[in-house]
Design a protein around this motif. Structure first.
Motif, PDB file in Angstrom:
ATOM      1  N   THR A 219       0.992  -1.260   0.070  1.00  0.00           N
ATOM      2  CA  THR A 219      -0.024   0.070  -0.169  1.00  0.00           C
ATOM      3  C   THR A 219       0.891   1.123  -0.203  1.00  0.00           C
ATOM      4  OG1 THR A 219      -1.886  -0.995   1.123  1.00  0.00           O
ATOM      5  CG2 THR A 219      -1.572   1.306   1.162  1.00  0.00           C
ATOM      6  N   ILE A 220       0.783   2.101  -0.830  1.00  0.00           N
ATOM      7  CA  ILE A 220       1.303   3.494  -0.880  1.00  0.00           C
ATOM      8  C   ILE A 220       0.443   4.322  -0.253  1.00  0.00           C
ATOM      9  CG2 ILE A 220       1.980   5.197  -2.351  1.00  0.00           C
ATOM     10  CD1 ILE A 220       2.556   3.347  -4.656  1.00  0.00           C
ATOM     11  N   TRP A 221       0.914   4.794   0.782  1.00  0.00           N
ATOM     12  CA  TRP A 221       0.087   5.429   2.037  1.00  0.00           C
ATOM     13  C   TRP A 221       0.872   6.875   2.263  1.00  0.00           C
ATOM     14  CZ3 TRP A 221      -4.387   4.625   4.279  1.00  0.00           C
ATOM     15  CH2 TRP A 221      -4.906   5.115   5.442  1.00  0.00           C
ATOM     16  N   LYS A 222      -0.095   7.867   1.952  1.00  0.00           N
ATOM     17  CA  LYS A 222       0.390   9.126   2.081  1.00  0.00           C
ATOM     18  C   LYS A 222       1.773   9.618   1.559  1.00  0.00           C
ATOM     19  CE  LYS A 222      -2.398   9.449   6.507  1.00  0.00           C
ATOM     20  NZ  LYS A 222      -2.414   9.791   7.843  1.00  0.00           N
ATOM     21  N   GLY A 223       2.039   9.188   0.626  1.00  0.00           N
ATOM     22  CA  GLY A 223       3.303   9.183  -0.314  1.00  0.00           C
ATOM     23  C   GLY A 223       2.872  10.533  -1.178  1.00  0.00           C
ATOM     24  N   THR A 224       4.226  11.271  -1.402  1.00  0.00           N
ATOM     25  CA  THR A 224       4.339  12.117  -2.429  1.00  0.00           C
ATOM     26  C   THR A 224       5.653  11.761  -3.480  1.00  0.00           C
ATOM     27  OG1 THR A 224       3.239  13.721  -1.072  1.00  0.00           O
ATOM     28  CG2 THR A 224       4.591  14.792  -2.923  1.00  0.00           C
ATOM     29  N   ASN A 225       5.502  12.023  -4.828  1.00  0.00           N
ATOM     30  CA  ASN A 225       6.394  11.704  -5.451  1.00  0.00           C
ATOM     31  C   ASN A 225       7.021  10.128  -5.397  1.00  0.00           C
ATOM     32  OD1 ASN A 225       5.967  14.366  -6.437  1.00  0.00           O
ATOM     33  ND2 ASN A 225       8.022  15.110  -5.535  1.00  0.00           N
ATOM     34  N   ILE A 226       6.091   9.402  -5.802  1.00  0.00           N
ATOM     35  CA  ILE A 226       6.521   7.907  -5.531  1.00  0.00           C
ATOM     36  C   ILE A 226       6.786   7.343  -6.912  1.00  0.00           C
ATOM     37  CG2 ILE A 226       5.958   5.822  -4.554  1.00  0.00           C
ATOM     38  CD1 ILE A 226       6.313   7.747  -2.618  1.00  0.00           C
ATOM     39  N   PHE A 227       7.857   6.514  -7.206  1.00  0.00           N
ATOM     40  CA  PHE A 227       7.959   6.058  -8.531  1.00  0.00           C
ATOM     41  C   PHE A 227       8.205   4.364  -8.324  1.00  0.00           C
ATOM     42  CE2 PHE A 227      11.368   4.965 -11.677  1.00  0.00           C
ATOM     43  CZ  PHE A 227      10.704   4.933 -12.617  1.00  0.00           C
ATOM     44  N   ILE A 228       7.608   3.571  -8.767  1.00  0.00           N
ATOM     45  CA  ILE A 228       7.624   1.905  -8.518  1.00  0.00           C
ATOM     46  C   ILE A 228       7.667   1.496 -10.159  1.00  0.00           C
ATOM     47  CG2 ILE A 228       6.738  -0.142  -7.936  1.00  0.00           C
ATOM     48  CD1 ILE A 228       5.557   1.497  -5.509  1.00  0.00           C
ATOM     49  N   ASP A 229       8.825   0.767 -10.105  1.00  0.00           N
ATOM     50  CA  ASP A 229       9.217   0.176 -11.678  1.00  0.00           C
ATOM     51  C   ASP A 229       9.621  -1.008 -11.677  1.00  0.00           C
ATOM     52  OD1 ASP A 229       9.571   0.954 -14.734  1.00  0.00           O
ATOM     53  OD2 ASP A 229      11.516   0.307 -13.901  1.00  0.00           O
ATOM     54  N   GLY A 230       9.282  -2.001 -12.666  1.00  0.00           N
ATOM     55  CA  GLY A 230       9.976  -3.188 -12.828  1.00  0.00           C
ATOM     56  C   GLY A 230      10.187  -4.450 -11.905  1.00  0.00           C
ATOM     57  N   ILE A 231       8.783  -4.530 -11.311  1.00  0.00           N
ATOM     58  CA  ILE A 231       8.376  -5.392 -10.022  1.00  0.00           C
ATOM     59  C   ILE A 231       7.651  -6.553 -10.731  1.00  0.00           C
ATOM     60  CG2 ILE A 231       7.763  -5.919  -7.725  1.00  0.00           C
ATOM     61  CD1 ILE A 231       8.802  -3.143  -6.998  1.00  0.00           C
ATOM     62  N   THR A 232       7.839  -7.760 -10.261  1.00  0.00           N
ATOM     63  CA  THR A 232       6.781  -8.579 -10.709  1.00  0.00           C
ATOM     64  C   THR A 232       5.936  -9.301  -9.324  1.00  0.00           C
ATOM     65  OG1 THR A 232       8.054  -9.517 -12.539  1.00  0.00           O
ATOM     66  CG2 THR A 232       6.699 -11.248 -11.639  1.00  0.00           C
ATOM     67  N   TRP A 233       4.824  -9.589  -9.309  1.00  0.00           N
ATOM     68  CA  TRP A 233       3.896 -10.046  -8.416  1.00  0.00           C
ATOM     69  C   TRP A 233       3.644 -11.394  -8.767  1.00  0.00           C
ATOM     70  CZ3 TRP A 233       4.251  -5.091  -8.069  1.00  0.00           C
ATOM     71  CH2 TRP A 233       4.334  -4.097  -6.875  1.00  0.00           C
ATOM     72  N   ARG A 234       3.789 -12.515  -7.898  1.00  0.00           N
ATOM     73  CA  ARG A 234       3.167 -13.773  -8.299  1.00  0.00           C
ATOM     74  C   ARG A 234       2.299 -14.154  -6.816  1.00  0.00           C
ATOM     75  NH1 ARG A 234       3.661 -12.434 -12.259  1.00  0.00           N
ATOM     76  NH2 ARG A 234       4.534 -13.537 -14.267  1.00  0.00           N
ATOM     77  N   GLN A 235       1.112 -14.636  -7.109  1.00  0.00           N
ATOM     78  CA  GLN A 235       0.235 -14.998  -5.800  1.00  0.00           C
ATOM     79  C   GLN A 235       0.245 -14.057  -4.684  1.00  0.00           C
ATOM     80  OE1 GLN A 235      -0.935 -16.992  -8.167  1.00  0.00           O
ATOM     81  NE2 GLN A 235      -1.190 -18.812  -6.754  1.00  0.00           N
TER      82      GLN A 235
END
Length: 474
Positions: A219-235
């Motif tokens: 959970t991105i919570w009360k964030g400012t200027n957040i950058f998320i890249d190149g991640i894989t989720w499984r299950q």
């Protein structure tokens, strides 16, 4: 700044697993004997030296920028790529290894963020990190995070998660990881893997909806200027991601898949939901899940979603919203474009409760799909299908442009707006939806104020009881 190369052979003790050099912390899994390396020892090809957080966010948010791992935009009628589902054996083996190790990397992960989470860099090396406790890392400032390994949330301690997951306020939901701060990047370089052992959660949930305590993965919570890249989720355990009370969030090049291998369905495994957030950009995702692929919930403003491919999902959705009659929900300025959907329940749709507030200025553009239950759908009384005409939540200025593909049954569009707040300024162009089994597609409409000039030829009224998913032709 130059850092000397530091090599340290680790034991499996917690004190040795975080190596700090200057403002950089390198973290190595406790359950593995590995070599921890300083920042200079990470190959240059795996890192972006000299790129500040501000520069990262600026470049990622620029029009047309696609992040570090761009995928080609989907094209109408293209053959869906081969999508490899995670096997039951793979998920079981990961869970078994994690449980057998009984190792908890959470303390050292939190320690690394404490030491280097302000004006620093946190690097997670290759290997498997076992996360057995909730994490709150919402005080980060000007922090760059690199993940080269696998994060696993073991599922042998479900009762812990059910009682300890952090509340995220919305609808009683909770999360395993609260993540936020200001000017923060998290990059996985296409290598990072988050495994939530979701099959265990799916089986213990037994098709129930929204189990209390079942944790959202991130959970991105009360964030400012957040950058998320190149991640894989499984299950994933529950929703893959949630963006709440945040601003200027960019999430690019993510791959998500939660699939059930048992008799139970992967319910509530959304790709992402936004809520009480603004200026969110989502691009270049591949998602396989058992619920909404991308969901824009109440009080979300300026949301841009592009270049998305979804399998067995709920498609592109505004809502649900308006569930609290005493608290208006507002959604403004949303774009979904360049999307491919396969075997989904819906494609481009809006779902509200009989509440108050508004949905304004939404565009669904260039959406192509195959085998979708009911592609275009609007309801003012989702789930209960009662009091549909009492809703005061107004829906206006919505455009469907170049919406093409095949419907599972003979309904291409079903739109029921509240008679107490009729929909206004609806626009349809380039709509080409054909039933898979032949015949003509129906378009059912009720209470669209500008229906005659909307560009959609309605073949009949849409009852308030029209369900989200059909079981056959109507």
């Amino acid at each position: 700044m130059h850092f000397s190369i530091l090599l340290l052979v680790l034991s499996t003790t917690a004190s040795a697993a975080v190596v700090k050099t200057g403002s950089t912390c390198v973290v190595t899994p406790l359950g593995e004997t590995r070599v921890a390396r300083s920042i200079d020892a990470i190959p240059a090809g795996d890192r972006d030296f000299g790129e500040s957080i501000a520069e990262l966010y600026k470049s990622a948010g620029a029009p047309g920028a696609l992040g570090h791992y761009p995928r080609p935009a989907p094209s109408k009628g293209s053959t869906p790529p081969v999508y490899v589902q995670p096997s039951a054996r793979e998920s079981t083996e990961v869970s078994a290894r994690s449980a057998a190790a009984a190792v908890d990397d959470t303390p050292q992960i939190l320690d690394a963020f404490k030491q280097c989470g302000t004006d620093g860099t946190v690097i997670f090396s290759e290997g498997t990190f076992n996360i057995r406790q909730v994490m709150n890392t919402t005080a980060l400032r000007n922090c760059s995070i690199e993940i080269h390994g696998t994060f696993v949330w073991p599922a042998d301690n479900i009762q812990y998660w059910l009682s300890h997951s952090y509340s995220v306020t919305y609808a009683g939901r909770s999360t395993a990881w609260l993540f936020g701060g200001r000017d923060v990047s998290m990059r996985g370089f296409g290598k990072a893997l988050f495994n939530g052992n979701g099959q265990v959660w799916i089986d213990q949930n037994k098709n129930a909806g929204n189990q209390n305590g079942r944790p959202i993965s991130l959970t991105i919570w009360k964030g400012t200027n957040i950058f998320i890249d190149g991640i894989t989720w499984r299950q994933a355990q529950f929703w893959h991601t949630f963006v709440a009370h945040s601003q200027n969030v960019t999430m690019t090049n993510l791959d998500m898949n939660t699939t059930s291998h048992s008799q139970y369905k992967a319910v509530n495994t959304d790709g992402v939901d936004t809520w009480n957030s603004r200026d969110v950009r989502i691009a270049n995702w591949t998602v396989g899940c058992g619920d909404d692929c991308i969901s824009v919930k109440g009080n979300s403003t300026n949301i841009h979603v592009s270049n998305i491919t979804c399998y067995s999902s709920g498609g592109m959705c505004v809502g649900s919203m308006g569930s609290n009659a005493g608290q208006p929900d507002y959604v403004d300025n949303v774009v979904f474009e360049d999307v491919q959907l396969y075997r989904s329940s819906n494609a481009a749709w809006i779902k509200t409760y009989p509440g108050s507030g508004h949905v304004r200025n939404v565009t669904f553009r260039n959406i192509h799909f195959e085998n979708v239950n009911q592609p275009i759908y609007v309801t003012s009384c989702i789930y209960s299908y009662q009091n549909c005409d009492s809703s005061r939540l107004a829906i206006s200025n919505v455009r469907w442009e170049n919406i093409t593909g095949t419907s599972r049954y003979n309904v291409a569009a079903a739109i029921h707006c509240s008679s107490s707040a009729p929909c206004t300024d609806f626009s349809f162009s380039g709509i080409d939806i054909k039933p898979m089994n032949g015949g003509s597609a129906k378009t059912l409409c009720s209470n669209i104020k500008n229906q005659a000039t909307s560009g959609l030829t309605c073949t009949g009224p849409c009852p308030g009881s029209q369900p989200q998913q059909l079981t056959g032709n109507v």
